[in-house]
Design an enzyme around this catalytic site. Structure first.
Site, PDB file in Angstrom:
ATOM      1  CD  GLN B 122      12.647 -38.400 -20.622  1.00  0.00           C
ATOM      2  OE1 GLN B 122      13.428 -38.088 -21.591  1.00  0.00           O
ATOM      3  NE2 GLN B 122      11.535 -38.275 -20.759  1.00  0.00           N
ATOM      4  N   GLY B 123      14.788 -41.476 -17.118  1.00  0.00           N
ATOM      5  CA  GLY B 123      14.782 -43.002 -17.018  1.00  0.00           C
ATOM      6  C   GLY B 123      13.360 -43.705 -17.291  1.00  0.00           C
ATOM      7  CB  SER B 125      13.287 -46.505 -22.807  1.00  0.00           C
ATOM      8  OG  SER B 125      12.626 -45.392 -23.376  1.00  0.00           O
ATOM      9  CB  SER B 158      20.128 -39.265 -23.136  1.00  0.00           C
ATOM     10  OG  SER B 158      19.511 -39.859 -24.296  1.00  0.00           O
ATOM     11  CD  GLU B 241      10.001 -35.259 -25.257  1.00  0.00           C
ATOM     12  OE1 GLU B 241      10.888 -35.686 -24.623  1.00  0.00           O
ATOM     13  OE2 GLU B 241       9.152 -35.576 -25.806  1.00  0.00           O
ATOM     14  CD  GLU B 360       6.965 -46.108 -37.460  1.00  0.00           C
ATOM     15  OE1 GLU B 360       7.637 -45.605 -36.502  1.00  0.00           O
ATOM     16  OE2 GLU B 360       7.460 -45.703 -38.748  1.00  0.00           O
TER      17      GLU B 360
HETATM   18  C1  LIG Z   1      19.290 -41.442 -29.377  1.00  0.00           C
HETATM   19  C2  LIG Z   1      18.290 -41.663 -28.536  1.00  0.00           C
HETATM   20  C3  LIG Z   1      18.023 -41.180 -27.272  1.00  0.00           C
HETATM   21  C4  LIG Z   1      17.109 -41.755 -26.356  1.00  0.00           C
HETATM   22  N1  LIG Z   1      17.051 -41.295 -24.981  1.00  0.00           N
HETATM   23  C5  LIG Z   1      16.406 -41.630 -24.138  1.00  0.00           C
HETATM   24  C6  LIG Z   1      16.488 -41.107 -22.653  1.00  0.00           C
HETATM   25  O1  LIG Z   1      16.997 -40.500 -22.316  1.00  0.00           O
HETATM   26  N2  LIG Z   1      15.406 -41.852 -22.029  1.00  0.00           N
HETATM   27  C7  LIG Z   1      14.494 -42.825 -22.168  1.00  0.00           C
HETATM   28  O2  LIG Z   1      13.607 -43.112 -21.360  1.00  0.00           O
HETATM   29  N3  LIG Z   1      14.457 -43.200 -23.544  1.00  0.00           N
HETATM   30  C8  LIG Z   1      15.189 -42.721 -24.516  1.00  0.00           C
HETATM   31  N4  LIG Z   1      15.366 -43.305 -25.724  1.00  0.00           N
HETATM   32  C9  LIG Z   1      14.670 -44.497 -25.895  1.00  0.00           C
HETATM   33  C10 LIG Z   1      13.483 -44.180 -26.970  1.00  0.00           C
HETATM   34  O3  LIG Z   1      12.405 -43.510 -26.070  1.00  0.00           O
HETATM   35  C11 LIG Z   1      12.734 -45.360 -27.422  1.00  0.00           C
HETATM   36  O4  LIG Z   1      13.801 -46.036 -28.331  1.00  0.00           O
HETATM   37  C12 LIG Z   1      11.607 -45.138 -28.220  1.00  0.00           C
HETATM   38  O5  LIG Z   1      10.495 -44.933 -27.457  1.00  0.00           O
HETATM   39  C13 LIG Z   1      11.008 -46.348 -29.066  1.00  0.00           C
HETATM   40  O6  LIG Z   1      11.067 -47.650 -28.291  1.00  0.00           O
HETATM   41  P1  LIG Z   1      11.845 -48.934 -28.915  1.00  0.00           P
HETATM   42  O7  LIG Z   1      13.129 -48.257 -29.082  1.00  0.00           O
HETATM   43  O8  LIG Z   1      11.729 -49.984 -27.868  1.00  0.00           O
HETATM   44  O9  LIG Z   1      10.912 -49.219 -30.170  1.00  0.00           O
HETATM   45  P2  LIG Z   1       9.708 -50.144 -30.174  1.00  0.00           P
HETATM   46  O10 LIG Z   1       8.630 -49.369 -29.407  1.00  0.00           O
HETATM   47  O11 LIG Z   1      10.069 -51.476 -30.055  1.00  0.00           O
HETATM   48  O12 LIG Z   1       9.255 -49.947 -31.730  1.00  0.00           O
HETATM   49  C14 LIG Z   1       9.717 -50.621 -32.992  1.00  0.00           C
HETATM   50  C15 LIG Z   1       9.234 -50.459 -34.103  1.00  0.00           C
HETATM   51  O13 LIG Z   1       7.953 -50.833 -34.121  1.00  0.00           O
HETATM   52  C16 LIG Z   1       7.171 -49.747 -34.172  1.00  0.00           C
HETATM   53  N5  LIG Z   1       5.896 -49.752 -33.534  1.00  0.00           N
HETATM   54  C17 LIG Z   1       5.972 -49.678 -32.055  1.00  0.00           C
HETATM   55  N6  LIG Z   1       4.590 -49.917 -31.705  1.00  0.00           N
HETATM   56  C18 LIG Z   1       3.902 -49.541 -32.696  1.00  0.00           C
HETATM   57  C19 LIG Z   1       2.519 -49.235 -32.910  1.00  0.00           C
HETATM   58  N7  LIG Z   1       1.628 -49.529 -31.931  1.00  0.00           N
HETATM   59  N8  LIG Z   1       2.016 -48.970 -34.205  1.00  0.00           N
HETATM   60  C20 LIG Z   1       2.963 -48.882 -35.433  1.00  0.00           C
HETATM   61  N9  LIG Z   1       4.286 -49.316 -35.098  1.00  0.00           N
HETATM   62  C21 LIG Z   1       4.604 -49.416 -33.999  1.00  0.00           C
HETATM   63  C22 LIG Z   1       8.023 -48.338 -34.024  1.00  0.00           C
HETATM   64  O14 LIG Z   1       7.586 -47.183 -34.562  1.00  0.00           O
HETATM   65  C23 LIG Z   1       9.314 -48.773 -34.178  1.00  0.00           C
HETATM   66  O15 LIG Z   1       9.532 -48.598 -35.845  1.00  0.00           O
HETATM   67  C24 LIG Z   1      16.304 -42.736 -26.751  1.00  0.00           C
HETATM   68  C25 LIG Z   1      16.556 -43.328 -27.971  1.00  0.00           C
HETATM   69  C26 LIG Z   1      17.335 -42.940 -28.741  1.00  0.00           C
HETATM   70  C27 LIG Z   1      17.511 -43.482 -30.140  1.00  0.00           C
END
Ligand SMILES: Cc1cc2nc3c(=O)[nH]c(=O)nc-3n(C[C@H](O)[C@H](O)[C@H](O)COP(=O)(O)OP(=O)(O)OC[C@H]3O[C@@H](n4cnc5c(N)ncnc54)[C@H](O)[C@@H]3O)c2cc1C
Lengths: 320, 377
Positions: B122-123, B125, B158, B241, B360
C-alpha cells in the site's frame, strides 16, 4: 424481548417519571404502576437496560435495584421487600446464619426504611440460603458520604430471629444482575457528564474563541466518548450472554469509564463544574458510589486476573 | 455456509492439518521466514478452499458473509500460523481491487493474492505526507491516451521489497486541490523505474521500505477508480481495515495475553495487571463485534470506526505493557528465542498508535464528526 417501539415508550415514560418524581417512594411507585415488577419476569434484560440507563442519565434515586437483585435470586420481588447488598467494594453474601438466627452487615437502598422485610443472603460457596427478617430487627443508618442523595443506608442485623426461610439461593446470579444494573446506571451517568462537558465546551469562550476549538479539550472529550462506547459494547455483550464473567467485565469497564469520563468532563467544566450550582457534581458523586457497589474496577479486574491465572487461559467469550 | 458451522468445520480442519500448517521455525523467526510461512499457509488454505469463503465469486471466492474470512484470519492469528499484521494486508488491498479495478483485472489478480502467489503493498505515505495524506506529491502525468508516467517517492511501505504489486496514490491535479487531485493506480513492482530500499524498523526487522518511482510507465487501464477519484479509493479501505483486520489483531492479542498468563506468577500484582489488560481486550472485542455486524448488515462504516482504532491501539499497548511489567528483563535483557519474540513484539506494538491514522488523528475525527465540536481551526 421488547420491540423498538415498546422500548422507546418505556424509556420516555421512565424518564418523565424520574423528572417529575420528587421522592424515592414516588419514583418507585411510578415504576411499579408501569408494570416494572412483571417486566422483571418477562423482559428482564430490556427492563434493566432502560430503567437503569435512564436512572443514571437523570441522576434519579430509586430502590428498584432491590427488585433486580431479589428476582435474580429467584424470589418474587415485592415493593415492600428490601434486600441487603454487600458492603461497599465487596461482593460476598452479607449474612451468616445458624438456621435460627441471622447476623449480617451491608448496605441497602432507601427502601429498607419503609419495607416490611429485609431479604438477606447467608453463607458462602454453594451453601447459600435466603432468609428474611422483619424491618424491626434491622439497625440502619443513613449514609451521608459523598452522595447523600443516593439514599443508601448502612445496615446491621445482630442475631435476629429468621422471619422466613426462602431456601437455597444463587448469589452469583444476584451479583451478576446487580453489576449489570449498576453498570447501566454508570453508563447513563457518563453520557450525561459527557454531554454537560460538551455543551459547556461549545458555549464557553476564552482567548476569543469557544474552548471546543482547543485540541486539548477536544481530545479529552473524544477519550471520554471512546470509553463510553466501549462500555456500551461490553454491556451489549453482557446482555447477549448473561453470566458472572461477562457481568464482571462490564462492571469493571463501567467503573473505569466512570473514572475516565468523570475526570475529563470535570477538567473541561473547570470552575463552573466545581460548584454545586452546576449539576455535574451530582453525577460525579453518584458514579463514585456506583463504582464501589459490587466491587470497584480494580478489585474486579484483580479477581478476574486471579481466575485467568488459576486456569492459565484467556477465554474469548464473544464470537462473531 | 453459516458462521457457526464454518467455525466448527474450520477448527476441525485446522486441528487435522496442524502439522502441515505449523511454522518450520521457532518464533519470532526472520521476516523472510514469516513471509514464506504466510504464503505457504495461504496456498494450502486456497487449495482447501478455506481462504475463498467470504470473497465474491467473480474474484475466485466462494461467496458468503465477509465475516467468514474474518473468522479465518482470526483463527490463524490465534494459532500463530500467520502474523496478523502481514496477513491482513489482504483485507486492506483486495476489497480495493474488487470495488475499483476493471472486472477482468480484479478477477485475474485477487485469486493470486489469496492463494499466496503474490504479495501487494500500500503506497500512501510519503516523506512529507503522513497524517495529512491529502498533501501527497508523488506525481502521475498522462503520456498519450494509454499511459501514465509516475515520478516521486513513498515511504514506510510495508512489505514493498516482497511485493509484486502496489496500490499507489498519486498526485494528478494541483497540490492545492488536496484530496480532489489524487488518483490511485495498481502498479506492478517489476516495472522499470521502481526501486525499493528497505528500512530497518525499531525492532530490527525490515518490514517496510522506501519506494522510488523514476519515470515509471503504467498502463491507463491500471487506474483504480476515476481520474482524481483516488481519495474515494483510499477511504474505501477504512471499513475493512477497521473491522476484519482488527478482529484478527484482537485474536492475536488474546493469544499474547494468554502466553503471558501461562508464565506469569500467580500473585495479586500479576492478577491486577492481567485482569486490567483483559478488561480492555474484552471491551475492544465487544466493540469490534458490533462493528463487524454493522458491516455485514450492509451499513456504511464511517467516523465511528475511529473509536475502534483508539481501542485497538490502547489495548495493544496495555497487553505488551503488562508483559513487560510481569516478565522483568525479558524485553530488555533476555537473549533466548522467547525473549527475542517478546522484545520484537513489544517494540512493534508501539506502532499501534501510529499506523492507520495516528491516535491523535482519530481523536480529531471523533471530536469533529462524532461529538460535533465544530472546526478546530
Ligand atoms: C509499522 C508501520 C507500518 C506502516 N505501513 C505503511 C504502509 O504500508 N503504507 C503506507 O502508506 N504507510 C505506512 N505507514 C506509515 C503511517 O501511515 C504513517 O506513519 C502515519 O500515517 C503517520 O504519519 P507520520 O509518521 O508522517 O507522522 P506525522 O503525521 O508527521 O505525525 C507526527 C506526530 O504529530 C501528530 N499529528 C499530526 N497531525 C496532527 C493533527 N492534525 N493533530 C494532532 N496531532 C497531529 C501525530 O499524531 C504524530 O504524533 C506505516 C507506519 C508504521 C509505523
Amino acid at each position: 424481548m421488547m420491540d423498538a417501539t415498546e422500548r422507546d415508550l418505556l424509556q420516555q415514560t421512565v424518564r418523565d417519571a424520574f423528572v417529575s418524581a420528587d421522592t424515592t417512594t414516588s419514583l418507585d411507585s411510578v415504576l411499579v404502576d408501569l408494570g416494572w415488577l412483571e417486566m422483571l419476569g418477562t423482559a428482564r434484560r430490556d427492563a434493566v437496560d432502560i430503567v437503569f440507563r435512564s436512572l443514571g442519565a437523570v441522576n434519579g434515586t430509586s430502590s428498584v435495584l432491590d427488585d433486580v437483585v431479589v428476582s435474580a435470586l429467584g424470589i418474587e420481588p415485592r415493593a415492600d421487600l428490601a434486600v441487603l447488598l454487600p458492603s461497599f467494594a465487596t461482593w460476598h453474601a452479607p449474612g451468616t446464619t445458624d438456621g435460627t438466627d441471622v447476623s449480617a452487615m451491608g448496605v441497602a437502598t432507601a427502601r429498607v426504611a419503609t419495607a416490611a422485610d429485609l431479604l438477606i443472603a447467608c453463607g458462602t460457596g454453594a451453601e447459600l440460603s435466603a432468609v428474611t427478617v422483619p424491618r424491626s430487627a434491622v439497625e440502619q443508618r443513613v449514609i451521608e458520604g459523598v452522595d447523600p442523595d443516593g439514599g443508601f443506608r448502612v445496615v446491621r442485623v445482630d442475631r435476629a430471629a429468621i422471619g422466613s426461610s426462602l431456601g437455597r439461593c444463587e448469589w452469583d446470579a444476584a451479583i451478576t444482575w446487580g453489576r449489570i444494573a449498576a453498570a447501566h446506571q454508570i453508563e447513563g451517568a457518563c453520557r450525561s457528564m459527557l454531554e454537560l462537558a460538551r455543551t459547556h465546551a461549545l458555549e464557553r469562550v476564552q482567548f476569543g474563541r469557544v474552548i471546543a476549538g482547543f485540541q486539548a479539550v477536544r481530545h479529552r472529550l473524544a477519550e471520554a466518548l471512546v470509553a463510553v462506547e466501549a462500555l456500551d459494547a461490553t454491556l451489549t455483550a453482557a446482555m447477549d450472554e448473561v453470566g458472572p464473567l461477562t457481568a464482571a467485565l462490564a462492571k469493571a469497564t463501567a467503573g473505569r469509564t466512570g473514572q475516565i469520563v468523570g475526570a475529563h468532563a470535570q477538567q473541561v467544566l473547570a470552575g463552573i463544574g466545581f460548584t454545586t450550582d452546576h449539576p455535574f457534581h451530582r453525577f460525579l458523586k453518584r458514579s463514585l458510589v456506583l463504582e464501589g457497589l459490587f466491587g470497584s474496577a480494580d478489585e474486579i479486574a484483580t479477581e478476574i486476573g486471579h481466575q485467568l491465572l488459576a486456569t492459565r487461559c484467556v477465554p474469548t467469550l464473544i464470537e462473531l | 455456509m453459516e458462521m457457526a458451522e464454518f467455525r466448527t468445520e474450520l477448527h476441525r480442519w485446522l486441528d487435522a492439518h496442524a502439522d502441515e500448517l505449523e511454522p518450520a521455525f521457532s518464533p519470532p523467526g526472520t521476516l523472510d521466514e514469516q513471509i514464506a510461512q504466510m504464503q505457504r499457509v495461504k496456498a494450502i488454505l486456497f487449495e482447501a478452499d478455506w481462504i475463498r469463503y467470504g470473497w465474491p465469486e467473480r474474484v475466485g471466492g466462494l461467496g458468503g458473509s465477509p465475516m467468514l474470512r474474518t473468522e479465518l484470519g482470526a483463527a490463524l492469528a490465534a494459532r500463530d500460523l500467520a502474523d496478523p499484521g502481514l496477513f491482513s494486508l489482504i483485507e486492506v488491498l483486495a476489497p480495493t481491487l474488487i470495488d475499483f479495478a476493471p472486472a477482468e483485472l480484479a478477477a485475474e489478480v485477487v485469486p493470486r493474492l489469496l492463494s499466496g502467489a503474490e504479495i501487494w503493498c500500500q503506497g500512501f505515505s510519503e516523506p512529507g505526507t503522513g497524517s495529512d495524506l491529502a498533501s501527497l506529491t508523488c506525481r502521475a502525468e498522462p503520456e498519450g491516451d494509454a499511459t501514465w508516467v509516475i515520478n516521486g517517492q513513498k515511504v514506510w511501505t510495508s512489505l514493498a521489497q516482497y511485493s509484486d504489486r502496489c496500490v499507489l496514490l498519486t498526485r494528478t491535479g494541483p497540490v492545492d486541490a488536496r484530496h480532489r487531485g489524487i488518483t490511485a493506480f495498481f502498479v506492478d513492482m517489476d516495472t522499470p523505474g521502481v526501486s525499493v530500499a528497505p528500512l530497518e524498523m525499531i525492532n530490527g526487522q525490515h518490514e517496510f521500505a522506501e519506494v522510488f518511482f523514476d519515470n515509471v510507465a503504467v498502463p491507463a487501464d491500471r487506474m483504480l477508480g476515476d481520474l482524481h477519484g483516488g481519495w474515494a479509493v483510499a477511504m474505501s479501505i477504512l471499513p475493512y481495515e477497521r473491522s476484519s483486520c482488527f478482529w484478527q489483531r484482537i485474536a492475536y492479542l488474546y493469544r499474547r495475553l494468554e502466553k503471558l498468563v501461562e508464565v506469569a506468577p500467580d500473585d495479586d500484582r500479576a492478577a491486577e495487571v492481567i485482569g486490567n489488560a483483559f478488561v480492555q481486550l474484552h471491551a475492544l472485542r465487544a466493540r469490534s463485534r458490533v462493528t463487524q455486524h454493522r458491516l455485514a448488515d450492509g451499513q456504511a462504516l464511517g467516523a465511528e470506526t475511529s473509536i475502534d482504532k483508539v481501542l485497538v491501539a490502547t489495548a495493544e499497548h496495555a497487553t505488551y505493557d503488562a508483559a513487560r511489567r510481569l516478565l522483568p528483563g525479558v524485553v530488555e535483557m533476555d537473549d533466548s528465542a522467547t525473549g527475542a519474540a517478546w522484545r520484537s513484539e513489544y517494540l512493534y506494538s508501539r506502532a499501534a498508535t501510529i499506523y492507520g491514522g495516528t491516535a491523535e488523528v482519530q481523536r480529531n475525527i471523533i471530536a469533529r464528526r462524532l461529538l460535533d465540536l465544530g472546526s478546530d481551526e
